[in-house]
Design a protein around this motif. Structure first.
Motif: not given
Length: 198
Positions: A48-51, A70-75, A184-185
């Motif tokens: 996961l993209g993370f920040d 908290v930020q999480l990202a997929t494609a 995050a993305w």
């Protein structure tokens, strides 16, 4: 490891703008039902993209109290988890601490320290993407703006005003949501491009 020339800031600003996620591609997790749905969806991802974001400190000696988001990202999507001044939800803490989940982001040393200090969250599988680049000048580090310029030939514009806004709010503005989600993305997209073909 990608060996690269560090592109000057003015040169980057002349590049075409990088198109990030839009609001329909962002979920602001507001309640327990959304939290359960988000963590269940994200549990299927190996990376996961993370920040994280923290309310800024403005006075000398003032200690940071974040992270507040908290930020999480997929494609193709990002999830924002506002923490405010409260505890971290156990479902989110369990997701972040999964041994089979890599959290990819930029300059993650402070994120790791803040998560440990405030929430006791440790043993995160963090991947600092900037370290996948080897700059000609070894004193320089590669952040998100530089990485996007290197890999996509585009300018990932980041607002200083938004970056220093109040991240402890649970009702984030649209500008805050776009800023946080794309941090995050972009990390996910850069990680994705750096993967070996095949």
């Amino acid at each position: 490891m990608k060996i690269t020339r560090h592109i000057p800031r003015e040169e980057i600003k002349a590049l075409p703008l990088f198109a990030g996620l839009t609001l329909p591609q962002i979920t602001l997790v507001r309640d327990d039902a959304m939290l359960a749905a988000a963590t269940a969806r994200l549990a299927t991802e190996p990376v996961l993209g993370f920040d994280t974001e923290s309310r800024p400190t403005f006075h000398k000696g003032q200690q940071p109290t974040g992270p507040h988001l908290v930020q999480l990202a997929t494609a193709d999507h990002a999830w924002l988890f506002p923490l405010g001044e409260g505890p971290m939800p156990p479902a989110l803490a369990a997701l972040l601490a999964r041994r089979d989940l890599t959290l990819a982001g930029f300059d993650l040393s402070s994120d790791r320290a803040h998560l440990k200090n405030r929430f006791g969250v440790t043993d995160l599988q963090l991947l600092d993407i900037g370290k996948l680049f080897q700059c000609e000048d070894k004193r320089l580090t590669i952040g998100a703006v530089q990485a996007v310029a290197q890999l996509f030939g585009q300018y990932f514009r980041k607002s200083k005003k938004v970056s220093t806004s109040n991240w402890s709010l649970r009702a984030l503005s649209e500008a805050q949501q776009l800023y946080a989600a794309n941090d995050a993305w972009v990390a996910y997209r850069v990680w994705q491009v750096l993967q070996p073909a095949g």
